[in-house]
Scaffold this active site. Structure first.
Site, PDB file in Angstrom:
ATOM      1  N   GLU A   1      51.055  45.776   3.492  1.00 50.81           N
ATOM      2  CA  GLU A   1      50.515  46.952   2.814  1.00 50.81           C
ATOM      3  C   GLU A   1      50.001  47.928   3.864  1.00 50.81           C
ATOM      4  OE1 GLU A   1      48.651  45.635  -1.427  1.00 50.81           O
ATOM      5  OE2 GLU A   1      47.396  45.188   0.300  1.00 50.81           O
TER       6      GLU A   1
ATOM      7  N   GLY B   1      49.257  44.765 -10.254  1.00 49.73           N
ATOM      8  CA  GLY B   1      50.375  43.860 -10.408  1.00 49.73           C
ATOM      9  C   GLY B   1      51.648  44.503 -10.900  1.00 49.73           C
TER      10      GLY B   1
ATOM     11  N   ALA C   1      55.733  52.529  -4.930  1.00 47.56           N
ATOM     12  CA  ALA C   1      55.300  53.840  -4.440  1.00 47.56           C
ATOM     13  C   ALA C   1      53.776  53.930  -4.388  1.00 47.56           C
ATOM     14  CB  ALA C   1      55.875  54.946  -5.312  1.00 47.56           C
TER      15      ALA C   1
ATOM     16  N   HIS D   1      43.712  49.129   6.653  1.00 47.03           N
ATOM     17  CA  HIS D   1      44.020  50.544   6.410  1.00 47.03           C
ATOM     18  C   HIS D   1      43.701  51.419   7.623  1.00 47.03           C
ATOM     19  CE1 HIS D   1      45.713  52.509   2.842  1.00 47.03           C
ATOM     20  NE2 HIS D   1      45.408  53.589   3.532  1.00 47.03           N
TER      21      HIS D   1
ATOM     22  N   ASP E   1      40.129  51.599   1.629  1.00 44.67           N
ATOM     23  CA  ASP E   1      41.365  52.331   1.917  1.00 44.67           C
ATOM     24  C   ASP E   1      41.084  53.744   2.438  1.00 44.67           C
ATOM     25  OD1 ASP E   1      42.628  50.102   0.803  1.00 44.67           O
ATOM     26  OD2 ASP E   1      42.781  51.033  -1.170  1.00 44.67           O
TER      27      ASP E   1
END
Length: 579
Positions: free
Chosen positions: A219, A128, A168, A289, A47
């Site tokens: 994502e 999760g 978030a 990402h 990421d």
């Protein structure tokens, strides 16, 4: 060894990913010795944030305990930061009130420069769960050695709970055409949202609308503006499963920073749309990402991938981003080859890098015979100084002499330090294949696929006739090469190219930035000229020979400009983005 590992815990919505983290760590540290890297150094990362530059140093932040970082001075060799953002797990206390059970493993940070400070956004969550928060810390410098280095907690940006329609995590920040600040965030749980931020605080404007812009297995959103459009990059698929990861990067665009974002077929990303941009291929599995960084005439597309050459370890990747005639992004690891994939890249001369010798590759003796040494020589007309590059895909190339067609490779296919280059019949062995990475000054680094060693002039010799070889990367100019198409008049070497010059910050804020002359001697004055994309001069100033850091206070409007730094006959031209 795990205490120094650059591998960070992957994020996501699936509780099974905790097991995947353990597996990735095991594979990275217990597997076989790694083969050649796409980049040099300890590039393990997950990421990665968008590249941000301070002075001559580039930084990337990433998922990890206390927030992990990498830095580089040339965009090729990367080193782990000396400490986490939150040292010894001393993260802000408000986080656990919002995210009970959080233990300091921060996900998917993003860093931007504004208001004279670096704003670092980060995600706090547990596997999760939608019980999550995005926080913000600021610092006036990214240099841990500076006495001013201090991360200041700015508190919560946004948070969600089990009943929230969105999650978030995964913040990314961008600006619209009016220089307003926006943020994307979200995940599988409820999709991706955009929201306008207060540019002064870096937090959502009071009453700002939360815009749903992508849904499904989504994502890692990121938005970039180009021309009249905003481009939303997203990930679909599953991450964090090593070479079995199905992560892939897709894109849509909109005329509004708030969406809706449509793919090339007109399908809304909010209806599971998205044009495929980058997926797993060869050693590069599960790319994810997005980050975009522009400098020195190139656009770097940063991301992580799982390296099938290294047991699926997650690593930092830098590819080339270009744009199609229809205005859609194209990503390729082939810095010379066609963006569409494999095929002949063309015929080139290969000149030594800045501050080196200005000599070029030549097949010694100019007969093109097998076993002939590859040496550096004074530039002259002739096919024995010309080389055909054939793209093999994913940034790998075959290099053959234009005289006779034999391939460059190491003698006896050796992968040892000091192994020398010579011509031979191409057999497809990895000692005859080279991966090309682009350094920050526009030069290329050529790594033999049989090792992680790069082509260099041994001992930085400037003597004509010195045979080329391979050695561990150390950043020497003798390991950097300017590859120029035959028939062009582009300057290729140190006598006409300024070396060691850096512009920062990138992007610039309110039209002010610094030109750092680095190691250049004090013998000559420097002229800095800034032009807009129409070629109009908007700033020009001559600086004295003793000035090393040149303050450019041009007061430029937001946009993209060309900056030319001139000292005598030598110059450097690169793009600068102003926000």
């Amino acid at each position: 060894m795990l205490s120094t590992s650059p591998v960070a815990a992957p994020r996501g919505a699936n509780p099974a990913r905790r097991h995947c983290l353990r597996l990735l760590l095991l594979l990275l540290w217990c597997g076989a010795a790694p083969r050649a890297h796409a980049l040099q150094g300890l590039t393990g990362v997950h990421d990665p944030s968008t590249i941000v530059k301070q002075g001559n140093t580039y930084w990337v932040f990433a998922t990890g305990q206390g927030i992990y970082s990498l830095y580089s001075t040339d965009l090729v060799n990367w080193t782990p930061g000396p400490r986490a953002v939150f040292v010894n797990n001393a993260y802000p206390g408000w986080i656990n009130t919002k995210v009970p059970g959080f233990a300091g493993n921060f996900w998917a940070p993003e860093c931007v420069f504004q208001n004279g400070k670096y704003y670092l956004y980060y995600s706090c969550s547990t596997f999760g769960s939608k019980v999550s928060a995005i926080g913000l810390a600021t610092n006036v410098t990214l240099d841990p050695a500076s006495p001013s280095y201090n991360w200041v907690d700015e508190g919560e940006v946004i948070s969600t709970n089990a009943n929230s329609p969105v999650n978030a995590i995964d913040p990314a920040v961008y600006r619209d055409a009016s220089n307003n600040l926006w943020m994307t965030y979200g995940s599988y749980f409820g999709g991706i949202r955009t929201v306008q931020l207060d540019a002064a605080t870096g937090k959502p404007l009071a009453g700002a609308t939360q815009n749903a812009v992508a849904n499904g297995d989504v994502e890692a959103a990121y938005v970039a503006r180009r021309g009249a459009f905003y481009y939303l990059f997203i990930n679909r698929g599953t991450c964090c499963q090593g070479i079995s990861s199905t992560y892939r990067i897709l894109v849509g665009r909109s005329a509004s920073p708030a969406g809706p974002f449509l793919d090339q077929n007109g399908v809304d990303l909010n209806a599971n749309g998205g044009t495929l941009l980058l997926s797993g291929a060869g050693r590069y599995r599960g790319p994810g990402h997005t980050g975009i960084f522009e400098e020195n005439g190139a656009t770097y597309f940063s991301h992580h991938y799982y390296d099938s050459y290294d047991n699926g370890a997650p690593k930092l990747g830098l590819a080339q981003l270009t744009w199609s005639a229809a205005g859609w992004p194209v990503v390729s690891r082939d810095w010379l080859g066609p963006a569409s994939g494999t095929g002949a890249a063309g015929r080139f001369t290969i000149a030594a890098g800045p501050a080196a010798s200005n000599l070029v590759w030549q097949s010694q003796g100019c007969t093109g015979a097998a076993g002939q040494a590859i040496v550096q020589a004074t530039p002259a007309a002739g096919t024995c100084q010309q080389w055909d590059f054939t793209a093999l895909g994913n940034g790998d190339y075959k290099i053959t002499s234009a005289l006779g067609g034999l391939a460059a490779g190491t003698a006896n296919c050796s992968d040892a330090n000091f192994a020398l280059l010579q011509l031979g019949t191409y057999t497809g062995q990895d000692c005859q294949q080279f991966h090309l990475d682009r350094a920050s000054d526009g030069s290329l680094v050529l790594a033999a696929l049989s090792s992680n060693r790069v082509v260099e002039v041994p001992f930085a010799s400037t003597a004509p006739g010195a045979q080329l070889g391979i050695f561990d990367y150390n950043g020497c100019a003798c390991q950097h090469w300017f590859v120029t198409p035959v028939g062009t008049t582009t300057a290729t070497a140190g006598s006409a190219r300024l070396a060691g010059v850096s512009l920062y910050p990138v992007p610039a804020e309110r039209g002010a930035f610094t030109v750092d002359l680095g190691p250049l001697p004090n013998a000559e004055a420097t002229t800095v000229t800034v032009t807009d994309l129409l070629g109009k001069v908007v700033y020009c100033r001559r600086y004295g020979p003793q000035q090393r850091q040149l303050a450019v206070a041009a007061g430029l409007a937001p946009g993209i400009y060309q900056v030319r730094v001139q000292r005598g006959a030598a110059s450097l031209t690169q793009k600068q983005t102003v926000q």
